[in-house]
Design a protein around this motif. Structure first.
Motif, PDB file in Angstrom:
ATOM      1  N   LEU A  18       0.925  -1.439  -0.007  1.00  0.00           N
ATOM      2  CA  LEU A  18       0.029   0.108   0.196  1.00  0.00           C
ATOM      3  C   LEU A  18       0.790   1.385  -0.030  1.00  0.00           C
ATOM      4  N   THR A  19       1.907   1.258   0.873  1.00  0.00           N
ATOM      5  CA  THR A  19       2.877   2.241   0.857  1.00  0.00           C
ATOM      6  C   THR A  19       3.435   2.370  -0.506  1.00  0.00           C
ATOM      7  N   ILE A  20       3.781   1.645  -1.337  1.00  0.00           N
ATOM      8  CA  ILE A  20       4.607   1.804  -2.878  1.00  0.00           C
ATOM      9  C   ILE A  20       3.376   2.123  -3.799  1.00  0.00           C
ATOM     10  N   TYR A  21       2.151   1.626  -3.424  1.00  0.00           N
ATOM     11  CA  TYR A  21       1.080   1.920  -4.281  1.00  0.00           C
ATOM     12  C   TYR A  21       0.695   3.415  -4.417  1.00  0.00           C
ATOM     13  N   SER A  22       0.969   4.069  -3.554  1.00  0.00           N
ATOM     14  CA  SER A  22       0.731   5.638  -3.454  1.00  0.00           C
ATOM     15  C   SER A  22       1.882   6.184  -4.270  1.00  0.00           C
ATOM     16  N   ARG A  23       2.677   5.591  -4.651  1.00  0.00           N
ATOM     17  CA  ARG A  23       4.076   6.257  -5.483  1.00  0.00           C
ATOM     18  C   ARG A  23       4.225   5.519  -6.790  1.00  0.00           C
ATOM     19  N   ARG A  24       3.037   4.895  -7.140  1.00  0.00           N
ATOM     20  CA  ARG A  24       3.115   4.021  -8.429  1.00  0.00           C
ATOM     21  C   ARG A  24       3.518   4.793  -9.673  1.00  0.00           C
ATOM     22  N   PHE A  25       2.888   6.222  -9.583  1.00  0.00           N
ATOM     23  CA  PHE A  25       3.024   6.905 -10.828  1.00  0.00           C
ATOM     24  C   PHE A  25       4.613   7.710 -10.884  1.00  0.00           C
ATOM     25  N   LEU A  26       4.986   7.716  -9.521  1.00  0.00           N
ATOM     26  CA  LEU A  26       6.515   8.137  -9.633  1.00  0.00           C
ATOM     27  C   LEU A  26       7.185   7.166 -10.053  1.00  0.00           C
ATOM     28  N   ILE A  27       7.093   5.828  -9.948  1.00  0.00           N
ATOM     29  CA  ILE A  27       7.633   4.685 -10.317  1.00  0.00           C
ATOM     30  C   ILE A  27       7.678   4.647 -12.014  1.00  0.00           C
ATOM     31  N   HIS A  28       6.274   4.900 -12.441  1.00  0.00           N
ATOM     32  CA  HIS A  28       6.083   4.999 -13.850  1.00  0.00           C
ATOM     33  C   HIS A  28       6.909   5.916 -14.724  1.00  0.00           C
ATOM     34  N   THR A  29       6.972   7.292 -13.881  1.00  0.00           N
ATOM     35  CA  THR A  29       7.827   8.150 -14.518  1.00  0.00           C
ATOM     36  C   THR A  29       9.182   8.198 -14.734  1.00  0.00           C
ATOM     37  N   MET A  30       9.587   7.519 -13.886  1.00  0.00           N
ATOM     38  CA  MET A  30      11.110   7.013 -13.461  1.00  0.00           C
ATOM     39  C   MET A  30      11.462   5.995 -14.621  1.00  0.00           C
ATOM     40  N   LYS A  31      10.729   5.211 -14.960  1.00  0.00           N
ATOM     41  CA  LYS A  31      10.858   3.988 -15.822  1.00  0.00           C
ATOM     42  C   LYS A  31      10.692   4.758 -17.175  1.00  0.00           C
ATOM     43  N   LEU A  32       9.596   5.880 -17.556  1.00  0.00           N
ATOM     44  CA  LEU A  32       9.555   6.437 -18.680  1.00  0.00           C
ATOM     45  C   LEU A  32      10.932   7.476 -19.305  1.00  0.00           C
ATOM     46  N   VAL A  33      11.617   7.862 -18.176  1.00  0.00           N
ATOM     47  CA  VAL A  33      12.877   8.597 -18.430  1.00  0.00           C
ATOM     48  C   VAL A  33      14.034   7.641 -18.619  1.00  0.00           C
ATOM     49  N   GLY A  34      13.839   6.283 -18.521  1.00  0.00           N
ATOM     50  CA  GLY A  34      14.918   5.459 -18.624  1.00  0.00           C
ATOM     51  C   GLY A  34      15.851   5.025 -17.525  1.00  0.00           C
ATOM     52  N   ALA A  35      15.218   5.419 -16.412  1.00  0.00           N
ATOM     53  CA  ALA A  35      15.941   4.831 -15.271  1.00  0.00           C
ATOM     54  C   ALA A  35      15.823   3.368 -15.068  1.00  0.00           C
ATOM     55  N   SER A  36      17.122   2.574 -14.819  1.00  0.00           N
ATOM     56  CA  SER A  36      17.094   1.250 -14.414  1.00  0.00           C
ATOM     57  C   SER A  36      16.418   0.619 -13.439  1.00  0.00           C
ATOM     58  N   TRP A  37      16.019  -0.586 -13.597  1.00  0.00           N
ATOM     59  CA  TRP A  37      15.124  -1.267 -12.159  1.00  0.00           C
ATOM     60  C   TRP A  37      15.838  -1.074 -10.825  1.00  0.00           C
TER      61      TRP A  37
END
Length: 291
Positions: free
Chosen positions: A186-205
């Motif tokens: 649930l904690t990470i769910y609230s920041r899922r869009f941040l994760i998606h944004t980082m993935k879009l700019v090419g950040a590694s896993w």
């Protein structure tokens, strides 16, 4: 003011996650302590099992002492106590209230050796071959007695109690893992869009996971230390109230409990964080809008 409004939900979320993890770890520590205490009680009860070895009346004192020394070195013997024929007679006088030697004119009892067995050998199968081995090695032995029914009942009851504790510990561990996993998820769910944004700019896993893992590490450490502090204070208060409990709750078991809380807290928290972040990294954009 905007900065305060923005950071306050995250701080509150971290606080509630740490608090819930602390409560879960306290419960986990109590389960570990119960399992260790049950094992300690089992060993203590089995160590008190006595096998009485009766010697022939013509055995010399030196030979009896030699047998006592040899038996103490055996892997299945915890301790050996010699009881002279005179001491056996005194015990019988106290038990029955009269002196048998007054009627028959001599002491009818022989010297005995009382063997306290090691817990691993305090069962009927082991005692059967131990009795045969002792009779073969020492011809001076005339009889060997132990309460077989008591041994069988004791082991059956202890096995049932151990099985119940293991099943309970397993179920509670699964519940604890589920609770921590849901909290982290649930904690990470609230920041899922941040994760998606980082993935879009090419950040590694690994780059995306790092801040979440570091945050979870600190939360786990705080939760574990608070849980350990409360558990330590609770156990010490209990032992100070009744010092006799130190026989079944030694310092070593308390240290093991505190170590298990710390290691399990770190392992479960980091594992759940790792899996949850990977889950949201793999998640497609349209699924992120689903509740």
């Amino acid at each position: 003011m905007k900065k305060v409004k923005k950071t306050f939900p995250l701080q509150w979320q971290a606080f509630t996650s740490t608090l819930s993890t602390t409560m879960v770890l306290i419960l986990m520590g109590l389960v570990v302590l119960c399992v260790l205490t049950a094992k300690r009680v089992t060993s203590t009860v089995k160590e008190n099992l006595i096998v009485t070895v009766t010697l022939s009346e013509d055995v010399s004192v030196s030979r009896t002492a030699s047998m006592q020394s040899m038996l103490k070195t055996e892997r299945y013997v915890n301790d050996v106590t010699m009881i002279s024929a005179e001491d056996v007679l005194k015990e019988q006088i106290e038990t029955i209230g009269s002196d048998p030697s007054d009627f028959i004119g001599f002491n009818p009892y022989n010297t005995e050796l009382e063997l306290n067995m090691e817990p691993d050998y305090a069962n009927s199968d082991s005692l059967d071959w131990i009795v045969e081995e002792l009779k073969t090695r020492f011809p001076e032995i005339t009889d060997i007695n132990y309460q077989r029914d008591l041994v069988d009942n004791l082991n059956n009851n202890l096995n049932k109690i151990t099985l119940v504790l293991v099943v309970l510990a397993t179920l509670l561990l699964l519940v604890l893992i589920t609770l921590i996993n849901n909290t982290v998820h649930l904690t990470i769910y609230s920041r899922r869009f941040l994760i998606h944004t980082m993935k879009l700019v090419g950040a590694s896993w690994s780059f995306i996971r790092r801040p979440f893992l570091v945050r979870s590490l600190w939360m786990a450490l705080i939760a574990a230390f608070v849980a350990d502090a409360l558990l330590f204070i609770g156990t010490r208060t209990m032992l100070n109230y009744d010092p006799a409990l130190e026989r079944i709750i030694p310092t070593g078991n308390i240290v093991i409990m505190l170590g298990c809380v710390l290691l399990l807290g770190l392992f479960i928290m980091l594992l759940c964080t790792y899996l949850s972040v990977n889950h949201f990294i793999k998640m497609s954009e349209h699924k992120m809008w689903e509740k």
